[in-house]
Design a protein around this motif. Sequence first.
Motif, PDB file in Angstrom:
ATOM      1  N   LEU A  23       0.827  -1.199   0.000  1.00 12.72           N
ATOM      2  CA  LEU A  23       0.000   0.000   0.000  1.00 12.72           C
ATOM      3  C   LEU A  23       0.869   1.260   0.000  1.00 12.72           C
ATOM      4  CD1 LEU A  23      -2.913   1.171   0.219  1.00 12.72           C
ATOM      5  CD2 LEU A  23      -2.568   1.178   2.702  1.00 12.72           C
ATOM      6  N   VAL A  24       1.859   1.286   0.895  1.00 16.70           N
ATOM      7  CA  VAL A  24       2.767   2.438   0.973  1.00 16.70           C
ATOM      8  C   VAL A  24       3.526   2.606  -0.342  1.00 16.70           C
ATOM      9  CG1 VAL A  24       4.880   3.279   2.090  1.00 16.70           C
ATOM     10  CG2 VAL A  24       3.003   2.425   3.488  1.00 16.70           C
ATOM     11  N   SER A  26       2.747   1.696  -3.325  1.00 14.82           N
ATOM     12  CA  SER A  26       1.930   2.027  -4.499  1.00 14.82           C
ATOM     13  C   SER A  26       1.178   3.343  -4.386  1.00 14.82           C
ATOM     14  CB  SER A  26       0.945   0.893  -4.786  1.00 14.82           C
ATOM     15  OG  SER A  26       0.043   0.748  -3.712  1.00 14.82           O
ATOM     16  N   THR A  27       1.110   3.943  -3.208  1.00 16.86           N
ATOM     17  CA  THR A  27       0.306   5.166  -3.045  1.00 16.86           C
ATOM     18  C   THR A  27       1.110   6.401  -2.663  1.00 16.86           C
ATOM     19  OG1 THR A  27      -0.197   4.665  -0.734  1.00 16.86           O
ATOM     20  CG2 THR A  27      -1.745   3.845  -2.399  1.00 16.86           C
ATOM     21  N   MET A  28       2.350   6.247  -2.274  1.00 19.66           N
ATOM     22  CA  MET A  28       3.128   7.397  -1.819  1.00 19.66           C
ATOM     23  C   MET A  28       4.272   7.698  -2.784  1.00 19.66           C
ATOM     24  SD  MET A  28       3.370   6.809   2.249  1.00 19.66           S
ATOM     25  CE  MET A  28       1.952   7.005   3.269  1.00 19.66           C
ATOM     26  N   GLU A  29       4.780   8.906  -2.662  1.00 17.88           N
ATOM     27  CA  GLU A  29       5.949   9.262  -3.454  1.00 17.88           C
ATOM     28  C   GLU A  29       7.098   8.332  -3.084  1.00 17.88           C
ATOM     29  OE1 GLU A  29       7.105  13.372  -3.410  1.00 17.88           O
ATOM     30  OE2 GLU A  29       5.009  14.021  -3.303  1.00 17.88           O
ATOM     31  N   THR A  30       7.950   8.068  -4.053  1.00 15.86           N
ATOM     32  CA  THR A  30       9.020   7.093  -3.880  1.00 15.86           C
ATOM     33  C   THR A  30       9.899   7.394  -2.679  1.00 15.86           C
ATOM     34  OG1 THR A  30       9.039   6.693  -6.255  1.00 15.86           O
ATOM     35  CG2 THR A  30      10.964   5.974  -5.031  1.00 15.86           C
ATOM     36  N   ALA A  33       7.857   6.702   0.535  1.00 17.98           N
ATOM     37  CA  ALA A  33       7.608   5.267   0.658  1.00 17.98           C
ATOM     38  C   ALA A  33       8.881   4.523   1.055  1.00 17.98           C
ATOM     39  CB  ALA A  33       7.053   4.710  -0.650  1.00 17.98           C
TER      40      ALA A  33
END
Length: 131
Positions: A23-24, A26-30, A33
């Motif tokens: 989840l982290v 795939s949904t946050m900036e690299t 994350a």
Amino acid sequence: SNLPGTVSQHVNWSTILISFTLLVASTMETNVASSIIGKMAVFICIVLFASPLAALKTVIKTKDASSIPLPFTLTCMLNCFLWSVYGVLEKNDFNIYFPNIMGLASSIAQFILIMLFRNAPKTVKKNELPL
């Protein structure tokens, strides 16, 4: 099993951690994350390296270090030493050097316990003759 908890608890926690990581990622900036996932990995790594020390109280009380596996301890010591050197000198990366320095300290403590209590007194069971 020598693991604390049940198999289903291990499966549940593993599923939660893997799901959270995906989840982290795939949904946050690299950069955000990787920082969050790196900190999780540091925590899990330290717990893994220190887990044989859970028997510390028993080892000291019984003066018997047979519950601490020597091959794992030596391998951990060498691995953590090499990664610590690499993490500090080559990468200067907290996520590499910090858990490995903690793992090195833990494996050194385990090795000291093994050396101190490796020749634990053997108890003779009732109705058995010592050989």
